[in-house]
Design a protein around this motif. Structure first.
Motif, PDB file in Angstrom:
ATOM      1  N   MET A   1     -35.278  -8.227  -2.675  1.00  0.00           N
ATOM      2  CA  MET A   1     -35.607  -7.405  -1.531  1.00  0.00           C
ATOM      3  C   MET A   1     -34.589  -6.274  -1.440  1.00  0.00           C
ATOM      4  N   ASP A   2     -35.059  -5.116  -1.062  1.00  0.00           N
ATOM      5  CA  ASP A   2     -34.155  -3.967  -0.981  1.00  0.00           C
ATOM      6  C   ASP A   2     -33.588  -3.810   0.425  1.00  0.00           C
ATOM      7  N   ARG A   3     -32.586  -2.960   0.528  1.00  0.00           N
ATOM      8  CA  ARG A   3     -31.899  -2.778   1.813  1.00  0.00           C
ATOM      9  C   ARG A   3     -32.791  -2.087   2.852  1.00  0.00           C
ATOM     10  N   GLY A   4     -33.730  -1.281   2.418  1.00  0.00           N
ATOM     11  CA  GLY A   4     -34.664  -0.649   3.349  1.00  0.00           C
ATOM     12  C   GLY A   4     -35.528  -1.677   4.054  1.00  0.00           C
ATOM     13  N   SER A   5     -35.877  -2.736   3.342  1.00  0.00           N
ATOM     14  CA  SER A   5     -36.679  -3.787   3.966  1.00  0.00           C
ATOM     15  C   SER A   5     -35.875  -4.525   5.031  1.00  0.00           C
ATOM     16  N   PHE A   6     -34.549  -4.559   4.876  1.00  0.00           N
ATOM     17  CA  PHE A   6     -33.708  -5.177   5.909  1.00  0.00           C
ATOM     18  C   PHE A   6     -33.818  -4.391   7.208  1.00  0.00           C
ATOM     19  N   ASP A   7     -33.763  -3.068   7.124  1.00  0.00           N
ATOM     20  CA  ASP A   7     -33.897  -2.230   8.319  1.00  0.00           C
ATOM     21  C   ASP A   7     -35.249  -2.459   8.994  1.00  0.00           C
ATOM     22  N   ASP A   8     -36.301  -2.547   8.188  1.00  0.00           N
ATOM     23  CA  ASP A   8     -37.631  -2.815   8.734  1.00  0.00           C
ATOM     24  C   ASP A   8     -37.686  -4.194   9.399  1.00  0.00           C
ATOM     25  N   PHE A   9     -37.067  -5.174   8.750  1.00  0.00           N
ATOM     26  CA  PHE A   9     -37.029  -6.527   9.299  1.00  0.00           C
ATOM     27  C   PHE A   9     -36.337  -6.534  10.660  1.00  0.00           C
ATOM     28  N   VAL A  10     -35.192  -5.883  10.752  1.00  0.00           N
ATOM     29  CA  VAL A  10     -34.441  -5.843  12.008  1.00  0.00           C
ATOM     30  C   VAL A  10     -35.262  -5.140  13.083  1.00  0.00           C
ATOM     31  N   ALA A  11     -35.903  -4.040  12.730  1.00  0.00           N
ATOM     32  CA  ALA A  11     -36.691  -3.288  13.706  1.00  0.00           C
ATOM     33  C   ALA A  11     -37.872  -4.100  14.245  1.00  0.00           C
ATOM     34  N   THR A  12     -38.506  -4.879  13.377  1.00  0.00           N
ATOM     35  CA  THR A  12     -39.703  -5.609  13.807  1.00  0.00           C
ATOM     36  C   THR A  12     -39.408  -6.986  14.382  1.00  0.00           C
ATOM     37  N   ARG A  13     -38.308  -7.606  13.990  1.00  0.00           N
ATOM     38  CA  ARG A  13     -38.058  -8.992  14.385  1.00  0.00           C
ATOM     39  C   ARG A  13     -36.917  -9.190  15.385  1.00  0.00           C
ATOM     40  N   SER A  14     -36.170  -8.163  15.698  1.00  0.00           N
ATOM     41  CA  SER A  14     -34.974  -8.360  16.525  1.00  0.00           C
ATOM     42  C   SER A  14     -35.302  -8.892  17.922  1.00  0.00           C
ATOM     43  N   THR A  15     -36.396  -8.470  18.511  1.00  0.00           N
ATOM     44  CA  THR A  15     -36.759  -8.955  19.842  1.00  0.00           C
ATOM     45  C   THR A  15     -37.049 -10.454  19.809  1.00  0.00           C
ATOM     46  N   ARG A  16     -37.786 -10.883  18.824  1.00  0.00           N
ATOM     47  CA  ARG A  16     -38.102 -12.312  18.698  1.00  0.00           C
ATOM     48  C   ARG A  16     -36.845 -13.126  18.393  1.00  0.00           C
ATOM     49  N   LEU A  17     -35.977 -12.595  17.541  1.00  0.00           N
ATOM     50  CA  LEU A  17     -34.727 -13.287  17.240  1.00  0.00           C
ATOM     51  C   LEU A  17     -33.849 -13.385  18.487  1.00  0.00           C
ATOM     52  N   LEU A  18     -33.841 -12.330  19.286  1.00  0.00           N
ATOM     53  CA  LEU A  18     -33.047 -12.340  20.513  1.00  0.00           C
ATOM     54  C   LEU A  18     -33.586 -13.390  21.493  1.00  0.00           C
ATOM     55  N   ARG A  19     -34.897 -13.517  21.561  1.00  0.00           N
ATOM     56  CA  ARG A  19     -35.494 -14.525  22.436  1.00  0.00           C
ATOM     57  C   ARG A  19     -35.089 -15.934  21.982  1.00  0.00           C
ATOM     58  N   THR A  20     -35.163 -16.176  20.686  1.00  0.00           N
ATOM     59  CA  THR A  20     -34.765 -17.476  20.157  1.00  0.00           C
ATOM     60  C   THR A  20     -33.294 -17.750  20.447  1.00  0.00           C
ATOM     61  N   ALA A  21     -32.456 -16.748  20.235  1.00  0.00           N
ATOM     62  CA  ALA A  21     -31.023 -16.907  20.490  1.00  0.00           C
ATOM     63  C   ALA A  21     -30.763 -17.167  21.967  1.00  0.00           C
ATOM     64  N   TYR A  22     -31.496 -16.506  22.840  1.00  0.00           N
ATOM     65  CA  TYR A  22     -31.312 -16.718  24.275  1.00  0.00           C
ATOM     66  C   TYR A  22     -31.722 -18.141  24.664  1.00  0.00           C
ATOM     67  N   LEU A  23     -32.794 -18.615  24.078  1.00  0.00           N
ATOM     68  CA  LEU A  23     -33.235 -19.976  24.385  1.00  0.00           C
ATOM     69  C   LEU A  23     -32.213 -21.007  23.909  1.00  0.00           C
ATOM     70  N   LEU A  24     -31.503 -20.702  22.848  1.00  0.00           N
ATOM     71  CA  LEU A  24     -30.468 -21.604  22.365  1.00  0.00           C
ATOM     72  C   LEU A  24     -29.209 -21.546  23.229  1.00  0.00           C
ATOM     73  N   THR A  25     -28.813 -20.344  23.633  1.00  0.00           N
ATOM     74  CA  THR A  25     -27.521 -20.167  24.299  1.00  0.00           C
ATOM     75  C   THR A  25     -27.597 -20.118  25.817  1.00  0.00           C
ATOM     76  N   HIS A  26     -28.715 -19.697  26.372  1.00  0.00           N
ATOM     77  CA  HIS A  26     -28.881 -19.504  27.822  1.00  0.00           C
ATOM     78  C   HIS A  26     -27.920 -18.454  28.372  1.00  0.00           C
ATOM     79  N   ASP A  27     -27.551 -17.501  27.544  1.00  0.00           N
ATOM     80  CA  ASP A  27     -26.625 -16.457  27.957  1.00  0.00           C
ATOM     81  C   ASP A  27     -26.981 -15.199  27.163  1.00  0.00           C
ATOM     82  N   ARG A  28     -27.306 -14.122  27.870  1.00  0.00           N
ATOM     83  CA  ARG A  28     -27.764 -12.895  27.208  1.00  0.00           C
ATOM     84  C   ARG A  28     -26.701 -12.329  26.259  1.00  0.00           C
ATOM     85  N   ALA A  29     -25.459 -12.267  26.707  1.00  0.00           N
ATOM     86  CA  ALA A  29     -24.405 -11.698  25.869  1.00  0.00           C
ATOM     87  C   ALA A  29     -24.162 -12.564  24.629  1.00  0.00           C
ATOM     88  N   LEU A  30     -24.128 -13.883  24.819  1.00  0.00           N
ATOM     89  CA  LEU A  30     -23.950 -14.770  23.665  1.00  0.00           C
ATOM     90  C   LEU A  30     -25.139 -14.673  22.714  1.00  0.00           C
TER      91      LEU A  30
END
Length: 170
Positions: A1-30
């Motif tokens: 996979m190339d580095r450009g696909s990483f940027d696309d991945f972050v752009a499309t998946r960051s919201t979902r990853l943040l939701r998962t992280a919030y459900l794990l930590t119960h803290d927005r900053a964490l």
């Protein structure tokens, strides 16, 4: 996979990853820190990731969260007496209703980290048992048993049980 696909991945998946992280930590900053740390780790391994980067990044996130949990003190203190539910001034405790979502957050926070991770991945992220097992690097049987134990604990959690006979009938 190339580095450009990483940027696309972050752009499309960051919201979902943040939701998962919030459900794990119960803290927005964490949660934001957890996503950032996980993506930084994934960046260095991006060229080696084959197939599903979602599963890889989620696994990194869960493992990073677990290592953070092991390192930090969780702030619990043992007491001889159980705290009473706080009642509003002038109201009987049975008249006071706390938002059900808040009760669920508190009940999830009381689960052990592994059980919480299974509940988040299985029921909030809607992953299959095999996908959850792959992320947690355990067997499908472990996912099933951890989910069963977590749900059993949630069923008997006093903050989630109905407070009146009328609610129990529903």
């Amino acid at each position: 996979m190339d580095r450009g696909s990483f940027d696309d991945f972050v752009a499309t998946r960051s919201t979902r990853l943040l939701r998962t992280a919030y459900l794990l930590t119960h803290d927005r900053a964490l949660a934001e820190d957890l996503v950032q740390t996980s993506l930084a780790k994934a960046w260095f391994a991006w060229a080696r990731i084959d197939g599903q980067p979602d599963a890889y990044v989620r696994r990194v996130m869960v493992n990073t969260y677990s290592s953070w949990w092991r390192r930090r003190w969780n702030g619990e203190q043992a007491t001889a007496e159980l705290p009473e539910r706080a009642a509003a001034a002038g109201h009987r405790p049975e008249d006071v209703r706390v938002d059900d979502r808040t009760d669920l957050w508190r009940a999830l926070a009381r689960l052990p980290k592994r059980q919480r991770a299974v509940v988040v991945l299985r029921f909030y992220e809607d992953l299959s048992e095999s996908e959850t097992a792959e992320i947690l690097q355990c067997s499908v049987g472990t996912v099933k048993s951890q989910a069963s134990r977590a749900l059993a604990k949630l069923r008997i959690d006093p903050t989630l049980s109905p407070t009146s006979d009328e609610e129990r009938v529903r």
